[in-house]
Motif scaffolding. Structure first.
Motif, PDB file in Angstrom:
ATOM      1  N   SER A   1       6.191 -16.254   8.375  1.00 43.30           N
ATOM      2  CA  SER A   1       6.698 -14.923   7.998  1.00 43.30           C
ATOM      3  C   SER A   1       7.179 -14.914   6.552  1.00 43.30           C
ATOM      4  N   GLY A   2       7.892 -15.960   6.148  1.00 46.02           N
ATOM      5  CA  GLY A   2       8.359 -16.031   4.761  1.00 46.02           C
ATOM      6  C   GLY A   2       7.213 -16.152   3.777  1.00 46.02           C
ATOM      7  N   GLY A   3       6.210 -16.937   4.130  1.00 44.27           N
ATOM      8  CA  GLY A   3       5.048 -17.088   3.252  1.00 44.27           C
ATOM      9  C   GLY A   3       4.286 -15.789   3.082  1.00 44.27           C
ATOM     10  N   LEU A   4       4.098 -15.046   4.178  1.00 44.34           N
ATOM     11  CA  LEU A   4       3.407 -13.757   4.097  1.00 44.34           C
ATOM     12  C   LEU A   4       4.191 -12.767   3.230  1.00 44.34           C
TER      13      LEU A   4
ATOM     14  N   TRP B   1      -0.009 -17.991   2.341  1.00 49.04           N
ATOM     15  CA  TRP B   1      -0.052 -17.479   0.975  1.00 49.04           C
ATOM     16  C   TRP B   1      -1.445 -16.956   0.622  1.00 49.04           C
ATOM     17  N   THR B   2      -2.471 -17.602   1.173  1.00 48.45           N
ATOM     18  CA  THR B   2      -3.842 -17.261   0.792  1.00 48.45           C
ATOM     19  C   THR B   2      -4.483 -16.223   1.708  1.00 48.45           C
TER      20      THR B   2
ATOM     21  N   MET C   1       6.347 -13.501   0.740  1.00 46.03           N
ATOM     22  CA  MET C   1       6.289 -13.906  -0.660  1.00 46.03           C
ATOM     23  C   MET C   1       4.897 -13.710  -1.242  1.00 46.03           C
ATOM     24  N   SER C   2       3.890 -13.877  -0.415  1.00 47.15           N
ATOM     25  CA  SER C   2       2.523 -13.655  -0.883  1.00 47.15           C
ATOM     26  C   SER C   2       2.319 -12.207  -1.321  1.00 47.15           C
TER      27      SER C   2
ATOM     28  N   LEU D   1       1.529 -27.045   4.487  1.00 55.00           N
ATOM     29  CA  LEU D   1       0.235 -26.630   5.034  1.00 55.00           C
ATOM     30  C   LEU D   1       0.284 -25.185   5.518  1.00 55.00           C
ATOM     31  N   LEU D   2       1.334 -24.827   6.247  1.00 56.83           N
ATOM     32  CA  LEU D   2       1.455 -23.469   6.769  1.00 56.83           C
ATOM     33  C   LEU D   2       1.777 -22.466   5.663  1.00 56.83           C
TER      34      LEU D   2
END
Length: 527
Positions: A243-246, A70-71, A248-249, A64-65
């Motif tokens: 932080s990791g998602g941002l 990512w979006t 990779m995004s 979910l996070l």
């Protein structure tokens, strides 16, 4: 297993049907999901699904996070970082403190530690609910970016409060100095672990010979790995994912090909949609057992619901106070960045509307379900069933009351009339396409000047990406022209990446055009 599997399939089918119904009614689907969760609790004969509380966070929170980070537009987050930061951290702490004081004062047997635990659970507004509700009304991009950025970061801050309160309830003590050091390690270590792992994952995607399915499969397990590694080192798994998602995004054009980006969009959207629905239905399946536990503890259900209404009122009041306090502080200390408004009435209505967007949702529900059943010494966790009921009531009331009235308030107050320019987005899109056209033309003229002379295939290139190829056949598209065409698509991506650095251009428009380029590249592969 043979009886549980049809039930799980029926749950997913019910979630899909509820979403279809919500679209017909033009309301946010989380509203129907929370009502369905309540109705499920009254249906006899349904199996009681029990999930280990220790696994709730691990199963539901990472995807979910990760999908939310990512979006979201990191560019917009940087632009509005002050108000996002204040709502994501200061307002969350103020809300949790308000809930703790109210619960300690009005609910018998509630200590301050239990109050902070409840406050950490119910303080974060839900990104999915807010986004699903505001899609039916036109709001400025700045407001949308603030709400999205806040709801992403406040999950991290509220769950940190939740973890500290959980320790305080279990041990019966709270050492401020030790808590401060632990907090710093959770924040710094969590963000650092997420960035390091994200960098490793990006390198793996780039260097391994992966196809689209393999890329997507890895992105599904990577948030779980980030969360697990961070928690193993006793830092914040939630911040690691964010932080990791941002990170990779922002690198998606580097390590994912066009097929992976196109397919992953649909896969992740469906996956998160199902997870949201399952959580709401799970609480419905557990409600009968929760109510039985309340009765065993001598707490009438009506009383528990009353406490839920009280806490919901505190949540709404705390967010309203925070919104107006933020406006006053801005007027006093930073008048140059006060939000623009055509009248004082609109300026003072803005915090009211921002405060009314605090719908609670799946993260609060998952946090409540993650409360352990027993303490380390084997005794029952105090007030667990009551906290679950209060959380569900708060989610139900905020979604029904605020969620159903928010679109009406936006239309009735006409707060955003004149701020949302109908043709502005289309004008930016046209200017961007014109810029792409000129960029591609110059690229072809400089690099393939000799080939352009008398080559009908290359001349059609200029029209192909803009007009979706009006030609009736693709015989002109040989292997040589395919290579050049792919090169043109890549230079368009580079142009859009540079264009995205312009702070005045909405990143969502850039992403939509990049998606169109990906579709064009995939169409090229089947010619």
């Amino acid at each position: 297993m043979h009886t549980l599997l049809p039930f799980l399939l029926a749950m997913i089918a019910a979630i899909v049907l509820l979403n279809m119904w919500a679209n017909q009614l033009k309301i946010a689907y989380p509203i129907l999901l929370v009502v369905a969760g309540l109705l499920v609790s009254f249906m006899p004969g349904l199996p009681r699904v029990r999930i280990n509380p220790d696994l709730i966070f691990f199963i539901f929170l990472p995807p979910l996070l990760f999908e939310a980070s990512w979006t979201i537009s990191f560019k917009e987050m940087k632009k509005w970082w002050r108000i996002i930061g204040s709502f994501a951290f200061l307002v969350v702490f103020f809300t949790a403190l308000s809930v703790a004081i109210a619960a300690n004062h009005f609910i018998p047997g509630f200590t301050i530690a239990l109050g902070f635990l409840l406050g950490g659970i119910v303080s974060p507004p839900d990104a999915v609910s807010t986004g699903a509700i505001t899609k039916f009304v036109k709001i400025p991009k700045s407001t949308s970016a603030i709400l999205e950025g806040e709801s992403l970061l406040n999950d991290a801050s509220s769950l940190i409060i939740f973890r500290f309160a959980l320790v305080a309830v279990g041990t019966g003590q709270f050492v401020w100095q030790q808590a401060a050091l632990s907090f710093l390690w959770m924040v710094i270590g969590g963000a650092g672990a997420g960035l390091l792992l994200a960098w490793i994952f990006v390198q793996g995607h780039k260097r391994l010979p992966l196809d689209a399915q393999s890329h997507i499969a890895l992105t599904l397990i990577e948030p779980y790995f980030m969360y697990w590694v961070a928690e193993e080192f006793h830092c914040s798994g939630v911040l690691a994912i964010v932080s990791g998602g941002l990170f990779m995004s922002g690198k998606r054009l580097v390590f994912l090909n066009s097929a992976s980006r196109i397919q992953s969009f649909s896969v992740w959207e469906s996956f998160v949609f199902i997870l949201n629905g399952v959580v709401f239905l799970i609480i419905g399946l557990e409600l009968p057992e929760i109510v039985e536990g309340l009765r065993a503890e001598g707490i009438p259900l009506r009383t528990a619901i009353g406490y839920g209404v009280l806490v919901t009122g505190v949540l709404i009041a705390a967010r309203m106070i925070s919104a107006y306090a933020a406006l006053l502080a801005t007027i006093i200390f930073r008048p140059s960045v006060v939000p623009q408004a055509r009248s004082n009435r609109r300026r003072w209505l803005m915090p009211m509307l921002l405060g009314w967007t605090g719908m609670r949702g799946v993260v609060s529900l998952a946090a409540a379900l993650a409360i352990p059943i027993t303490l380390e010494n084997g005794t029952a966790f105090p007030q667990r069933n009551l906290i679950l009921v209060i959380t569900f009531v708060a989610i139900l009331l905020t979604l029904l009351v605020q969620g159903l009235t928010l679109p009406y308030l936006i239309r009735r107050t006409k707060l955003f009339d004149g701020l949302v320019e109908e043709g502005a987005e289309e004008l930016v899109r046209q200017q961007m396409k014109q810029g792409l056209k000129q960029h591609v033309y110059q690229f072809l003229k400089v690099k393939y000047e000799n080939e352009l002379n008398g080559h009908t295939g290359l001349e059609k290139f200029l029209k192909q990406w803009e007009e979706r190829s009006k030609a009736t056949d693709d015989s002109w598209m040989n292997e040589k022209t395919k290579v050049i065409f792919v090169e043109l698509l890549e230079t368009q991506r580079q142009f859009l990446t540079e264009l995205n650095k312009d702070p005045t251009i909405d990143e969502e428009i850039i992403r939509q055009q990049l998606y169109q380029i990906d579709l064009e590249e995939e169409r090229l592969k089947i010619i």
